[in-house]
Design an enzyme around this catalytic site. Structure first.
Site, short mmCIF file in Angstrom:
data_model
loop_
_atom_site.label_atom_id
_atom_site.label_comp_id
_atom_site.label_asym_id
_atom_site.label_seq_id
_atom_site.Cartn_x
_atom_site.Cartn_y
_atom_site.Cartn_z
N SER A 283 0.87 -1.19 0.00
CA SER A 283 0.00 0.00 0.00
C SER A 283 0.89 1.23 0.00
O SER A 283 2.08 1.14 0.38
CB SER A 283 -0.84 -0.01 1.28
OG SER A 283 -1.49 1.23 1.47
N TYR B 30 -2.46 -1.27 10.36
CA TYR B 30 -2.39 -1.37 8.89
C TYR B 30 -1.03 -0.84 8.40
O TYR B 30 -0.35 -1.49 7.58
CB TYR B 30 -3.54 -0.57 8.28
CG TYR B 30 -3.72 -0.74 6.79
CD1 TYR B 30 -4.47 -1.81 6.29
CD2 TYR B 30 -3.18 0.16 5.89
CE1 TYR B 30 -4.66 -1.96 4.92
CE2 TYR B 30 -3.37 0.03 4.53
CZ TYR B 30 -4.12 -1.04 4.04
OH TYR B 30 -4.30 -1.18 2.68
P1 NAD Z 1 -11.49 -6.06 -0.35
O1 NAD Z 1 -12.15 -5.97 0.97
O2 NAD Z 1 -12.29 -5.87 -1.59
O3 NAD Z 1 -10.73 -7.44 -0.50
C1 NAD Z 1 -10.09 -8.05 0.56
C2 NAD Z 1 -9.97 -9.51 0.21
O4 NAD Z 1 -9.33 -10.17 1.30
C3 NAD Z 1 -11.35 -10.16 0.01
O5 NAD Z 1 -11.27 -11.05 -1.09
C4 NAD Z 1 -11.56 -10.92 1.30
O6 NAD Z 1 -12.34 -12.09 1.11
C5 NAD Z 1 -10.12 -11.29 1.64
N1 NAD Z 1 -9.94 -11.62 3.04
C6 NAD Z 1 -10.18 -10.88 4.14
N2 NAD Z 1 -9.90 -11.58 5.25
C7 NAD Z 1 -9.48 -12.80 4.84
C8 NAD Z 1 -9.07 -13.97 5.51
N3 NAD Z 1 -9.03 -14.04 6.85
N4 NAD Z 1 -8.73 -15.05 4.77
C9 NAD Z 1 -8.78 -15.01 3.42
N5 NAD Z 1 -9.16 -13.93 2.72
C10 NAD Z 1 -9.51 -12.83 3.42
O7 NAD Z 1 -10.27 -5.03 -0.28
P2 NAD Z 1 -9.22 -4.53 -1.36
O8 NAD Z 1 -9.26 -3.05 -1.32
O9 NAD Z 1 -9.36 -5.23 -2.64
O10 NAD Z 1 -7.86 -4.96 -0.64
C11 NAD Z 1 -7.00 -5.94 -1.15
C12 NAD Z 1 -5.58 -5.64 -0.70
O11 NAD Z 1 -5.17 -4.38 -1.27
C13 NAD Z 1 -5.43 -5.49 0.81
O12 NAD Z 1 -4.22 -6.09 1.23
C14 NAD Z 1 -5.38 -3.99 1.00
O13 NAD Z 1 -4.68 -3.63 2.16
C15 NAD Z 1 -4.66 -3.55 -0.26
N6 NAD Z 1 -4.84 -2.14 -0.60
C16 NAD Z 1 -6.08 -1.66 -0.91
C17 NAD Z 1 -6.19 -0.31 -1.23
C18 NAD Z 1 -7.52 0.30 -1.61
O14 NAD Z 1 -7.60 1.53 -1.72
N7 NAD Z 1 -8.55 -0.47 -1.84
C19 NAD Z 1 -5.09 0.52 -1.21
C20 NAD Z 1 -3.86 -0.01 -0.88
C21 NAD Z 1 -3.73 -1.35 -0.58
#
Ligand code: NAD
Length: 261
Positions: free
Chosen positions: A143, A156
């Site tokens: 991130s 986080y």
């Molecule tokens: P999201 O909530 O859409 O997806 C999260 C995913 O993680 C889902 O598929 C969920 O089922 C899975 N998950 C959660 N807990 C779990 C567990 N215990 N076991 C297995 N799977 C699990 O969120 P996202 O925004 O797509 O985030 C995905 C990654 O990207 C994360 O690591 C997040 O920190 C990172 N990220 C997101 C953003 C953003 O702006 N959306 C920015 C930077 C980094």
């Protein structure tokens, strides 16, 4: 050589891939010809259906493996159950926002387990297979918070800085092998994880949804646009390509200029 040459017919395991960035990355890898293994802990009919849809749409093999990334044994079993893991995408992640003196211990533990420790377990489990196959790509979804901090996101930010550090270490341990380890650092992407933060932020600042998006979330993203899951997927396909064979131990920001500020 096209960037996707190395990706075709490889097997990619994407943790946390039934929504958001994980699903976007899985779809772009499948589009480039990779077989994909989707994961979440939910094990619903629609999770299995997502894999079937990807298989049909892109003409690749796609399966779904239920495994809880907060549990060490599940993380390691995911790699075994996948059958192969040439490309490992550590993506599963959760968020919780609170001042550090009010931050629930259980939330701290869950964020460190899912956002950081899961990548340790899957990487440890996947490396022997990559070594045997003579090729591997480890791509950690970190991130902008792996490089900078924001208030109220102690767990986080700690987990994401941690995964950037672990990425560098894995890259050094595999430097003389045809295996690379890198981290992608997204800025804000409009996924369910971000959607869930909007109502609380609206309440906290007494703002409309539009104002929260523009003046709170995208305040630090100079492009004033969300990054998309397709852009994240395209970056992962590039890191898995032959063109990226000498890129290891580094971070690629997809953040509209956030970390340039
Ligand atoms: P999201 O909530 O859409 O997806 C999260 C995913 O993680 C889902 O598929 C969920 O089922 C899975 N998950 C959660 N807990 C779990 C567990 N215990 N076991 C297995 N799977 C699990 O969120 P996202 O925004 O797509 O985030 C995905 C990654 O990207 C994360 O690591 C997040 O920190 C990172 N990220 C997101 C953003 C953003 O702006 N959306 C920015 C930077 C980094």
């Amino acid at each position: 050589m096209s960037t996707s040459t190395a990706v075709a017919n490889k097997t990619a395991v994407i943790t946390g891939s039934n929504s958001g960035i994980g699903l976007g990355v899985a779809r772009e890898l499948a589009k480039a010809g990779a077989n994909v293994v989707l994961n979440s802990f939910t094990d619903r009919e629609e999770d299995h259906a997502l894999a079937a849809e990807i298989a049909k749409e892109f003409g690749v093999k796609a399966t779904y493996v239920a495994a809880d990334m907060s549990k060490a044994e599940d993380c390691r079993r995911l790699i075994t159950d996948a059958g192969a893991c040439d490309i490992l995408i550590n993506n599963a992640g959760i968020q919780h926002v609170a001042p550090i003196d009010e931050f629930p211990t259980a939330k701290w533990d869950a964020i460190i387990a899912i956002n950081l420790s899961s990548a340790f377990h899957t990487t440890a489990a996947a490396l022997p297979g990559m070594r045997a196959a003579g090729w591997g790509r480890i791509i950690n979804i970190a991130s902008a918070h792996g490089l900078t901090a924001s208030p109220y996101k102690s767990a986080y930010v700690a987990a994401k800085h941690g995964i950037v550090g672990m990425t560098k270490t894995v890259a050094l341990e595999t430097a003389e092998e045809p295996i690379t380890a890198n981290a992608i650092c997204p800025g804000y992407v409009l996924t369910p994880l971000v959607e869930a933060q909007i109502p609380d932020t609206m309440k906290e600042y007494d703002m409309s949804r539009e104002d929260v998006i523009k003046n709170v979330m995208l305040k630090r993203q100079p492009s004033k646009e969300f990054a998309t899951v397709e852009q994240l997927g395209g970056t992962a396909v590039f890191l898995a390509s032959d063109a990226a064979a000498q890129i290891t131990g580094t971070t690629i920001s997809v953040d509209g200029g956030w970390t340039a500020l």
